[in-house]
Scaffold this motif. Sequence first.
Motif, PDB file in Angstrom:
ATOM      1  N   THR A  54     -12.356  11.905   5.339  1.00 19.40           N
ATOM      2  CA  THR A  54     -11.930  13.195   4.345  1.00 19.40           C
ATOM      3  C   THR A  54     -11.496  12.975   2.921  1.00 19.40           C
ATOM      4  OG1 THR A  54      -9.616  13.209   4.962  1.00 19.40           O
ATOM      5  CG2 THR A  54     -10.855  14.434   6.451  1.00 19.40           C
ATOM      6  N   PRO A  55     -11.508  13.585   2.039  1.00 18.87           N
ATOM      7  CA  PRO A  55     -11.242  13.240   0.491  1.00 18.87           C
ATOM      8  C   PRO A  55      -9.833  12.648   0.438  1.00 18.87           C
ATOM      9  CG  PRO A  55     -12.285  15.448   0.599  1.00 18.87           C
ATOM     10  CD  PRO A  55     -11.927  14.952   1.988  1.00 18.87           C
ATOM     11  N   SER A  56      -8.953  12.726   1.436  1.00 18.67           N
ATOM     12  CA  SER A  56      -7.717  12.437   1.150  1.00 18.67           C
ATOM     13  C   SER A  56      -7.584  10.927   1.569  1.00 18.67           C
ATOM     14  CB  SER A  56      -6.447  13.289   1.622  1.00 18.67           C
ATOM     15  OG  SER A  56      -6.708  13.311   3.113  1.00 18.67           O
ATOM     16  N   TYR A  57      -8.146  10.911   2.732  1.00 18.21           N
ATOM     17  CA  TYR A  57      -8.361   9.228   3.014  1.00 18.21           C
ATOM     18  C   TYR A  57      -9.206   8.543   2.376  1.00 18.21           C
ATOM     19  CZ  TYR A  57      -5.592  10.014   7.439  1.00 18.21           C
ATOM     20  OH  TYR A  57      -4.512  10.365   8.398  1.00 18.21           O
ATOM     21  N   GLN A  58     -10.453   9.034   1.942  1.00 20.88           N
ATOM     22  CA  GLN A  58     -11.249   8.346   0.825  1.00 20.88           C
ATOM     23  C   GLN A  58     -10.481   7.967  -0.383  1.00 20.88           C
ATOM     24  OE1 GLN A  58     -14.536   7.841   1.886  1.00 20.88           O
ATOM     25  NE2 GLN A  58     -14.384   6.093   0.052  1.00 20.88           N
ATOM     26  N   GLN A  59      -9.561   8.504  -1.020  1.00 23.33           N
ATOM     27  CA  GLN A  59      -8.845   8.061  -1.899  1.00 23.33           C
ATOM     28  C   GLN A  59      -8.054   6.930  -1.610  1.00 23.33           C
ATOM     29  OE1 GLN A  59      -6.554  11.355  -3.232  1.00 23.33           O
ATOM     30  NE2 GLN A  59      -7.820  11.567  -5.040  1.00 23.33           N
ATOM     31  N   HIS A  60      -7.350   6.886  -0.421  1.00 24.71           N
ATOM     32  CA  HIS A  60      -6.749   5.706   0.320  1.00 24.71           C
ATOM     33  C   HIS A  60      -7.560   4.473   0.140  1.00 24.71           C
ATOM     34  CE1 HIS A  60      -3.887   3.195   2.441  1.00 24.71           C
ATOM     35  NE2 HIS A  60      -4.582   3.375   3.362  1.00 24.71           N
ATOM     36  N   MET A  61      -8.738   4.712   0.907  1.00 31.01           N
ATOM     37  CA  MET A  61      -9.594   3.704   1.022  1.00 31.01           C
ATOM     38  C   MET A  61     -10.379   3.045  -0.302  1.00 31.01           C
ATOM     39  SD  MET A  61      -9.924   3.196   4.296  1.00 31.01           S
ATOM     40  CE  MET A  61     -11.543   2.229   4.488  1.00 31.01           C
ATOM     41  N   ASP A  62     -10.532   3.853  -1.332  1.00 38.36           N
ATOM     42  CA  ASP A  62     -11.118   3.555  -2.582  1.00 38.36           C
ATOM     43  C   ASP A  62     -10.087   2.427  -2.928  1.00 38.36           C
ATOM     44  OD1 ASP A  62     -13.273   4.927  -2.040  1.00 38.36           O
ATOM     45  OD2 ASP A  62     -12.638   6.518  -3.329  1.00 38.36           O
ATOM     46  N   GLN A  63      -8.858   2.768  -2.687  1.00 33.93           N
ATOM     47  CA  GLN A  63      -7.698   1.825  -3.504  1.00 33.93           C
ATOM     48  C   GLN A  63      -7.282   0.634  -2.652  1.00 33.93           C
ATOM     49  OE1 GLN A  63      -4.323   4.524  -3.991  1.00 33.93           O
ATOM     50  NE2 GLN A  63      -5.483   5.723  -5.544  1.00 33.93           N
ATOM     51  N   ALA A  64      -7.594   0.581  -1.316  1.00 32.80           N
ATOM     52  CA  ALA A  64      -7.471  -0.500  -0.545  1.00 32.80           C
ATOM     53  C   ALA A  64      -8.286  -1.959  -0.796  1.00 32.80           C
ATOM     54  CB  ALA A  64      -7.793   0.174   1.064  1.00 32.80           C
ATOM     55  N   SER A  65      -7.785  -2.925  -0.547  1.00 32.62           N
ATOM     56  CA  SER A  65      -8.634  -4.167  -0.517  1.00 32.62           C
ATOM     57  C   SER A  65     -10.007  -4.026   0.140  1.00 32.62           C
ATOM     58  CB  SER A  65      -7.728  -5.310  -0.378  1.00 32.62           C
ATOM     59  OG  SER A  65      -7.645  -5.536   1.118  1.00 32.62           O
ATOM     60  N   ILE A  66     -10.949  -4.867  -0.059  1.00 29.05           N
ATOM     61  CA  ILE A  66     -11.986  -5.019   0.734  1.00 29.05           C
ATOM     62  C   ILE A  66     -11.802  -5.272   2.214  1.00 29.05           C
ATOM     63  CG2 ILE A  66     -14.314  -6.066   1.168  1.00 29.05           C
ATOM     64  CD1 ILE A  66     -14.477  -4.283  -1.506  1.00 29.05           C
ATOM     65  N   SER A  67     -10.751  -6.250   2.604  1.00 24.38           N
ATOM     66  CA  SER A  67     -10.447  -6.534   3.855  1.00 24.38           C
ATOM     67  C   SER A  67      -9.720  -5.343   4.549  1.00 24.38           C
ATOM     68  CB  SER A  67      -9.844  -7.639   3.787  1.00 24.38           C
ATOM     69  OG  SER A  67      -8.425  -7.520   3.436  1.00 24.38           O
ATOM     70  N   GLU A  68      -9.023  -4.715   3.758  1.00 20.40           N
ATOM     71  CA  GLU A  68      -8.292  -3.380   4.450  1.00 20.40           C
ATOM     72  C   GLU A  68      -9.235  -2.366   4.706  1.00 20.40           C
ATOM     73  OE1 GLU A  68      -3.822  -3.160   2.575  1.00 20.40           O
ATOM     74  OE2 GLU A  68      -5.499  -2.831   1.298  1.00 20.40           O
ATOM     75  N   GLN A  69     -10.405  -2.125   3.913  1.00 24.12           N
ATOM     76  CA  GLN A  69     -11.526  -1.257   4.114  1.00 24.12           C
ATOM     77  C   GLN A  69     -12.146  -1.502   5.250  1.00 24.12           C
ATOM     78  OE1 GLN A  69     -13.862  -0.810   0.851  1.00 24.12           O
ATOM     79  NE2 GLN A  69     -12.221  -0.259  -0.724  1.00 24.12           N
ATOM     80  N   GLY A  70     -12.519  -2.498   5.419  1.00 21.96           N
ATOM     81  CA  GLY A  70     -13.220  -3.354   6.690  1.00 21.96           C
ATOM     82  C   GLY A  70     -12.615  -2.963   7.832  1.00 21.96           C
ATOM     83  N   SER A  71     -11.223  -3.459   7.932  1.00 25.78           N
ATOM     84  CA  SER A  71     -10.444  -3.574   9.192  1.00 25.78           C
ATOM     85  C   SER A  71     -10.049  -1.935   9.492  1.00 25.78           C
ATOM     86  CB  SER A  71      -9.252  -4.340   8.990  1.00 25.78           C
ATOM     87  OG  SER A  71      -8.022  -3.139   9.032  1.00 25.78           O
ATOM     88  N   GLN A  72      -9.655  -1.070   8.674  1.00 28.95           N
ATOM     89  CA  GLN A  72      -9.396   0.528   8.703  1.00 28.95           C
ATOM     90  C   GLN A  72     -10.750   1.168   9.274  1.00 28.95           C
ATOM     91  OE1 GLN A  72      -7.542   1.953   5.440  1.00 28.95           O
ATOM     92  NE2 GLN A  72      -5.631   0.926   5.972  1.00 28.95           N
TER      93      GLN A  72
END
Length: 103
Positions: A54-72
Amino acid sequence: MNRFSVLYQFKGQYHHIGRDTQAEARTTLQILANDARRTPIGIFDSKTELFEWTPSYQQHMDQASISEQGSQGNEIISIAQALRRRDASWHPADRFRRPSFFA
């Protein structure tokens, strides 16, 4: 059939609703967004095994590190797959009639 799973949280647990088309899944996601008791997460496509946040989660993902994005991303895909497998094993002829949850 039910290629897409709309994931959301309710009372701290993950749930999903199966939909045949992406348009149906997006409509369901919008309906969930208007329910204050539920937190929509996004849409899982079982054919491509991709997840659309969703847009709100996508904002969070865009700000996360590459490793955090992959893990989440891996975590949410695993949850969606587990919900789908469980529903398929419980109701093989009549999948996704009721929302499912994952704690």
